[in-house]
Scaffold this motif. Structure first.
Motif, PDB file in Angstrom:
ATOM      1  N   UNK A  78     -57.811  13.296  18.321  1.00 42.12           N
ATOM      2  CA  UNK A  78     -56.886  13.131  19.438  1.00 42.12           C
ATOM      3  C   UNK A  78     -55.856  12.047  19.186  1.00 42.12           C
ATOM      4  N   UNK A  79     -56.267  10.957  18.536  1.00 38.86           N
ATOM      5  CA  UNK A  79     -55.314   9.894  18.208  1.00 38.86           C
ATOM      6  C   UNK A  79     -54.264  10.398  17.229  1.00 38.86           C
ATOM      7  N   UNK A  80     -54.691  11.187  16.244  1.00 39.85           N
ATOM      8  CA  UNK A  80     -53.737  11.737  15.284  1.00 39.85           C
ATOM      9  C   UNK A  80     -52.798  12.749  15.946  1.00 39.85           C
ATOM     10  N   UNK A  81     -53.337  13.570  16.832  1.00 36.67           N
ATOM     11  CA  UNK A  81     -52.485  14.526  17.542  1.00 36.67           C
ATOM     12  C   UNK A  81     -51.415  13.787  18.350  1.00 36.67           C
ATOM     13  N   UNK A  82     -51.836  12.720  19.043  1.00 34.79           N
ATOM     14  CA  UNK A  82     -50.892  11.934  19.830  1.00 34.79           C
ATOM     15  C   UNK A  82     -49.818  11.323  18.930  1.00 34.79           C
ATOM     16  N   UNK A  83     -50.216  10.714  17.818  1.00 36.06           N
ATOM     17  CA  UNK A  83     -49.238  10.088  16.927  1.00 36.06           C
ATOM     18  C   UNK A  83     -48.245  11.109  16.377  1.00 36.06           C
ATOM     19  N   UNK A  84     -48.705  12.330  16.121  1.00 35.85           N
ATOM     20  CA  UNK A  84     -47.827  13.363  15.552  1.00 35.85           C
ATOM     21  C   UNK A  84     -46.725  13.810  16.518  1.00 35.85           C
ATOM     22  N   UNK A  85     -46.870  13.513  17.802  1.00 40.26           N
ATOM     23  CA  UNK A  85     -45.773  13.817  18.717  1.00 40.26           C
ATOM     24  C   UNK A  85     -44.499  13.071  18.327  1.00 40.26           C
ATOM     25  N   UNK A  86     -44.646  11.969  17.604  1.00 38.96           N
ATOM     26  CA  UNK A  86     -43.515  11.098  17.304  1.00 38.96           C
ATOM     27  C   UNK A  86     -43.067  11.196  15.855  1.00 38.96           C
ATOM     28  N   UNK A  87     -43.720  12.053  15.064  1.00 39.09           N
ATOM     29  CA  UNK A  87     -43.295  12.244  13.685  1.00 39.09           C
ATOM     30  C   UNK A  87     -44.472  12.543  12.780  1.00 39.09           C
TER      31      UNK A  87
END
Length: 315
Positions: free
Chosen positions: A61-70
């Motif tokens: 989930x943390x990686x999915x969230x970070x991927x929203x920004x690049x």
């Protein structure tokens, strides 16, 4: 400030005058629609560091969230990732303490544009993270000092002056430092960096900046110490007290941070996931350049904080 997205009513509450805001109204899973991603990016541009409480995400989930920004970087150029998670860096007190002011991985050519930290093991007291607004620090400089800083370039390296000198390290500490230095990196960055999305100018220094290009180490330390004193003014700092179910997103292009070593021998662990960034550009329009070390395994090549691929259309 309250922003309405297509499916979420987003609340943005300032935490200090110069840096930091708490974000409310997002789901505990941090699954975002495009309008909410845009609103969070706008808030990040303004506040530099965002705090999300009451979340329930794992590493995925943390990686999915970070991927929203690049696109993501790998965990670190030299330090091992979390087991089975190549994009996750465990920031664990058992592996040393980052009680020094720095911006993440500035010793490579294109450091991360943003970092996320998620609390995993929280000590019963202490263990806060300080985050400083380097754009506000630049604006605090007297005009002659700003003009001088605009002309300077700094040599950043992972072979830096550590908080703990080599002779005070135990065997485990020496082994960890050897891993950190297993590949030597050296990059020359502008001391004053232009933020690629806002045009804001900020001091781009921290402990990985070891020398001013063209000056001796002694001269460099005096100048860097003077500029750094503006970064660490209390007015420019957000103090994040960690609690379960908390994630922090901060803009790595215009902040520094410091993990306070004030929790005795208690365990403390955060997991870090970082978003790939572009090559810094100085006040004169020139880009940073690499002197030593290939970090292509660590971070994708990007331009203007967007990946060099037509398939990527991130915010």
């Amino acid at each position: 400030m309250t922003t309405t997205s297509t499916s979420t009513r987003l609340g943005i509450r300032k935490l200090t005058a110069r840096i930091g805001a708490e974000v409310t109204g997002v789901s505990p899973s941090l699954e975002l629609d495009p309008a909410t991603v845009t609103a969070i990016r706008t808030a990040l541009n303004e506040h530099k560091a965002l705090v999300f409480r009451g979340i329930s995400v794992d590493d995925d989930g943390q990686q999915r969230f970070a991927r929203y920004f690049g696109p993501l970087t790998s965990a670190h150029p030299t330090v091992p990732a979390a087991k089975g998670e190549p994009n996750v860096l465990p920031v664990d007190s058992e592996n040393g303490r980052s009680n020094h002011w720095h911006t993440d991985v500035t010793f490579v050519l294109n450091p991360p544009q943003a970092s996320t930290l998620r609390g995993i093991v929280i000590p019963p007291y202490g263990g806060e993270t300080l985050i400083a607004n380097t754009g506000a620090a630049y604006q605090d400089l007297p005009a002659p000092l700003r003009a001088f800083a605009d002309t300077l370039w700094a040599v950043h390296t992972n072979d830096y002056d550590y908080a703990v000198p080599p002779e005070n390290l135990d065997e485990n500490g020496r082994a960890r430092r050897a891993v950190f230095l297993s590949t030597r990196y050296e990059t020359v960055h502008p001391v004053v960096r232009i933020h690629p999305l806002t045009g804001e100018l900020g001091l781009f220094i921290g402990d990985f900046a070891q020398r001013i290009a063209g000056l001796s180490k002694g001269e460099s330390k005096d100048i860097l110490r003077l500029l750094q004193a503006y970064v660490t003014r209390p007015e420019n700092i957000l103090r994040v007290a960690w609690e379960p179910g908390q994630l922090v997103l901060f803009d790595n292009r215009i902040t520094q941070h410091y993990a306070i070593d004030n929790y005795d021998d208690q365990p403390r662990r955060l997991n870090r996931v970082t978003v790939a960034g572009g090559i810094p550009v100085g006040a004169n329009g020139q880009q940073s350049y690499s002197v030593k070390g290939d970090a292509s395994h660590y971070t994708p090549a990007v331009q203007g904080d967007r990946v060099n691929s037509p398939a990527y259309a991130g915010t």
